[in-house]
Design a protein around this motif. Sequence first.
Motif, short mmCIF file in Angstrom:
data_model
loop_
_atom_site.label_atom_id
_atom_site.label_comp_id
_atom_site.label_asym_id
_atom_site.label_seq_id
_atom_site.Cartn_x
_atom_site.Cartn_y
_atom_site.Cartn_z
N ASP A 171 0.63 10.02 1.73
CA ASP A 171 1.33 11.02 2.54
C ASP A 171 2.68 10.49 3.02
N ILE A 172 2.70 9.24 3.43
CA ILE A 172 3.94 8.65 3.95
C ILE A 172 4.97 8.52 2.84
N LYS A 178 -1.90 2.28 6.07
CA LYS A 178 -2.56 1.94 4.81
C LYS A 178 -3.31 3.14 4.23
N VAL A 179 -4.04 3.85 5.10
CA VAL A 179 -4.86 4.96 4.63
C VAL A 179 -3.99 6.17 4.27
N ILE A 226 -6.23 0.21 -2.03
CA ILE A 226 -7.38 0.96 -2.56
C ILE A 226 -7.04 2.44 -2.82
N PRO A 227 -6.54 3.19 -1.82
CA PRO A 227 -6.29 4.61 -2.09
C PRO A 227 -5.29 4.84 -3.23
N LEU A 228 -4.20 4.06 -3.23
CA LEU A 228 -3.16 4.26 -4.24
C LEU A 228 -3.62 3.82 -5.63
N GLU A 281 8.93 -0.38 -0.71
CA GLU A 281 9.38 -0.20 0.68
C GLU A 281 8.18 -0.09 1.62
N LEU A 282 7.14 0.62 1.18
CA LEU A 282 5.93 0.70 1.99
C LEU A 282 5.30 -0.68 2.13
N GLY A 283 5.25 -1.43 1.01
CA GLY A 283 4.73 -2.79 1.07
C GLY A 283 5.55 -3.67 1.98
#
Length: 521
Positions: free
Chosen positions: A57-58, A52-53, A293-295, A68-70
């Motif tokens: 970067d990923i 998540k954090v 939050i970060p995104l 895809e990340l979700g």
Amino acid sequence: MSLFSYLDPAPEAKKKVPASEVKSVYTKNQISVFFAIYLGYAGFYIVRNIVKVAQKDIIAEYGISKTELGGLLAMFGVAYGLSKFLMGVISDKSNPRYYVATGLIGSAVLTLLLGTTRNLFVMGFLMCILALFQGMGAPAAHKVISSWWHARQRGTVLSVWNTSHNIGGSVVAPLVVFATSVGGTLAWAEHFPKISLFPIFAIPAVVSLILGVIIILLGRDRPTSVGLPSIEDFSGISDGQKSKDAISADGELVELTSMQIFVKYILKSKYCWFLFFANAGVYLARYGISDWIPLYLEEGKGFDADFAKYCYSFFELSAIPITILLGLASDRLFKSKRAIIGVGLGILNVLLIFGYIYAKDTWLIITIICLFGATVYGSQMLTATLTMELVPKFAVGALTGFIALAAYLIGEVCAGIVVPLLVGDEDNPNWTIAFTFVGVAAILSVIFFFLLMAAEKHKDSFAAGTAKAVDYDGTDDDDDEEEAPKKAPAKKATASSSAKKSSTSSSAKKAPAKKSGGLKK
């Protein structure tokens, strides 16, 4: 001896602690087991939140999309929800000392492996196995708290323990930034391009391995396994449960299988179902905001990338003081009635979510993030405390696992799949409609907390410090049907026994008259 026999509950201690030493030994063990589950669960969150954090970067390194990340996060959520349920049922018949340690050490090893692949399918598989070990944390920790602290202390104790989520979650961002800057992504990639993100996974994993060892050193099973009396005998405060100790109890309860306990005390309880859906709303609100939050702050609000990561830490850390105060208030001011606080916090969650959508000032946005962290974690703490009050101690792990199905199969899956789908186009994201969906979920949690308020009026449905044995089947009946046969023989009496009772009764009535013969009305 089976491979997993070390996870079996510790036997009753043959040597009892002398009565003169019980208080000091009890306090010493309470401190020890609390630090074990506190530091241990912080370790679970350190490895759980890396993806998540480090999401930016990923996405950049692996060339994957938000959807895809979700999907990865949702896959983890499904596996974790199922694992927490299964491991929760199993934890009721385990030694939490080794159970929690096994989960954390296994999680750390899986996290190391996650840093060695860039293949999306391999990552998904490893995250599912990771979820299996992650499910061994919370249910066993809840079992520890219900065994070592009585009902009038648990709101406070659990609220302090609940901040381990925040400590663990807040540590992730500094560790990820540190791993990226010192021997991190760019420098590491020159020599190991296929595993360029390995330091981001490895450093948190090593920290969690160390915490796993600490659990083994500090942890204990239940009080009777170390020669102490049960918490009810020690405190003189009954939980109102049919059995004081699931391990040493006589009769029906100890003979029930894990599944029988689950069906009888959880599936048949309407209050447990209310808690299930309240928890679903709370977790969807929590993950629907925190996962992105970060995104969101970088894309939607124009924040600096590293500062956006630290805002995730602000979200986690802000919950600590408020959660503890809420736990104290629920014990002292509200007399162990948690649901009414849940209603108030749920309303605040709704208001803060919509404030988060429309706020433009940087410091206002940060303030909203901090306040929302406090209110949503406070709501989560209340649902966790209610798991210890809706069922007997021997079913706490199972109920914890049951409401985890709501938290992760509904909450995190929707946060991981529905939210990015609603956000839509990468070039023109619509965060407003996505977070509106999250706000609706928060409204639903308010409704079910309100239903739990009505349930709390029936004090015999809770274990909050009452002295009488109660039913836990979710009904208002005083007696179970299965108890009727036990009562029937008591009604049978012979003529002679009736005569004896009559004679005894008459004598008893005459005795006071002799003592008070000189007194007239």
